[in-house]
Scaffold this motif. Structure first.
Motif, short mmCIF file in Angstrom:
data_model
loop_
_atom_site.label_atom_id
_atom_site.label_comp_id
_atom_site.label_asym_id
_atom_site.label_seq_id
_atom_site.Cartn_x
_atom_site.Cartn_y
_atom_site.Cartn_z
N ILE A 268 0.84 -1.20 0.00
CA ILE A 268 0.00 0.00 0.00
C ILE A 268 0.87 1.26 0.00
O ILE A 268 0.59 2.23 -0.70
N ALA A 269 1.95 1.24 0.78
CA ALA A 269 2.84 2.40 0.83
C ALA A 269 3.52 2.62 -0.52
O ALA A 269 3.65 3.76 -0.97
N PHE A 270 3.93 1.53 -1.18
CA PHE A 270 4.54 1.65 -2.52
C PHE A 270 3.55 2.26 -3.50
O PHE A 270 3.91 3.16 -4.28
N ALA A 271 2.32 1.79 -3.46
CA ALA A 271 1.29 2.33 -4.36
C ALA A 271 1.06 3.81 -4.08
O ALA A 271 0.87 4.60 -5.01
N ALA A 272 1.09 4.18 -2.81
CA ALA A 272 0.85 5.58 -2.45
C ALA A 272 1.95 6.50 -2.97
O ALA A 272 1.70 7.68 -3.25
N LEU A 273 3.15 5.97 -3.13
CA LEU A 273 4.26 6.78 -3.63
C LEU A 273 4.06 7.18 -5.09
O LEU A 273 4.58 8.20 -5.53
N VAL A 274 3.34 6.34 -5.84
CA VAL A 274 3.22 6.59 -7.28
C VAL A 274 1.79 6.89 -7.72
O VAL A 274 1.54 7.17 -8.89
N ASN A 275 0.83 6.81 -6.79
CA ASN A 275 -0.57 7.04 -7.14
C ASN A 275 -1.16 8.03 -6.15
O ASN A 275 -1.27 7.74 -4.96
N ARG A 276 -1.54 9.21 -6.62
CA ARG A 276 -2.00 10.27 -5.72
C ARG A 276 -3.27 9.87 -4.97
O ARG A 276 -3.41 10.17 -3.79
N ARG A 277 -4.18 9.20 -5.66
CA ARG A 277 -5.42 8.79 -4.99
C ARG A 277 -5.13 7.79 -3.89
O ARG A 277 -5.73 7.82 -2.82
N ALA A 278 -4.19 6.87 -4.15
CA ALA A 278 -3.81 5.91 -3.11
C ALA A 278 -3.14 6.62 -1.94
O ALA A 278 -3.34 6.26 -0.78
N ALA A 279 -2.34 7.65 -2.25
CA ALA A 279 -1.67 8.41 -1.20
C ALA A 279 -2.69 9.11 -0.30
O ALA A 279 -2.54 9.14 0.93
N ILE A 280 -3.72 9.66 -0.90
CA ILE A 280 -4.75 10.35 -0.12
C ILE A 280 -5.47 9.37 0.79
O ILE A 280 -5.66 9.63 1.99
N SER A 281 -5.87 8.23 0.24
CA SER A 281 -6.60 7.26 1.06
C SER A 281 -5.71 6.69 2.16
O SER A 281 -6.17 6.45 3.28
N LEU A 282 -4.43 6.46 1.84
CA LEU A 282 -3.51 5.96 2.86
C LEU A 282 -3.32 6.99 3.96
O LEU A 282 -3.30 6.65 5.15
#
Length: 216
Positions: A85-99
């Motif tokens: 999840i952290a890796f995805a958040a680094l490259v995906n803004r929507r994932a970063a917001i949800s994380l």
């Protein structure tokens, strides 16, 4: 006493908070990994599907998967889950917001909770990480594999631990032990390419293949 759950059998021996949910045919590590994979897939479906019904369904699946991750109480799958999840958040803004929202919710739960959260670390066995038998034995395996690598660092030496037998429970150390620096150089080519490709896929929403690659 065993009780059937679906087509599986669960051994009902949980007598202390540190006991883990175990199946007759699936151990806690496999169970935790399976639950983590399900949670991750549901997470990315939730992020990328705007259908309210689908999002409600995915929320339920994530909740049930997280409960199963908790019951399996296996550290490796938990680290892989949140690392992905952290890796995805680094490259995906929507994932970063949800994380980020998830982290804020967790901090709020810690601050305002009336429950002893130290019990959570005990149940998940993070309070004994590095000192319990599983941790120390794996550190011993890695040290043994590294010693074997040093005896033949260029080409490698053996395909299993020379003293303990088996494997060191670490891909990179095992490659070094078995095939040396030459094998490691070859191994890093697809791994590096996979990381960049997964990052590209995560940017556009993620996929099962990218999720499984990073998780494992």
């Amino acid at each position: 006493q065993s009780t059937g759950i679906g087509i599986l059998w669960v051994d009902q021996t949980t007598s202390t908070p540190t006991d883990r949910l175990g199946f007759e045919r699936i151990n806690p590590i496999s169970l935790g990994t399976m639950a983590g994979t399900t949670l991750l897939i549901a997470y990315f479906v939730f992020l990328n599907d705007r259908d309210t019904k689908v999002r409600v369904m995915m929320s339920g699946i994530m909740a049930l998967s997280l409960i199963l991750v908790y019951l399996a109480a296996s550290r490796g799958p938990i680290v892989s889950l949140f690392g992905t999840i952290a890796f995805a958040a680094l490259v995906n803004r929507r994932a970063a917001i949800s994380l980020s929202l998830g982290i804020l919710a967790f901090i709020a739960a810690v601050i305002f909770s009336v429950v002893d959260l130290s019990g959570l670390a005990t149940t998940l066995r993070f309070d004994v990480a590095g000192s319990d038998v599983n941790s120390t034995s794996r550190l011993d395996y890695i040290a043994e594999a590294y010693d074997a690598f040093l005896q033949s660092p260029v080409y490698g030496r053996v395909f299993e631990l020379p003293i303990s037998g088996g494997w060191p429970h670490n891909y990179f150390v095992e490659v070094l032990m078995s095939t040396g620096l030459i094998g490691m150089a070859i191994f890093l080519v697809p791994v590096t390419r996979g990381l960049f490709e997964s990052a590209r896929i995560f940017k556009i929403g993620g996929s099962i293949g990218a999720v499984l690659f990073i998780q494992n």
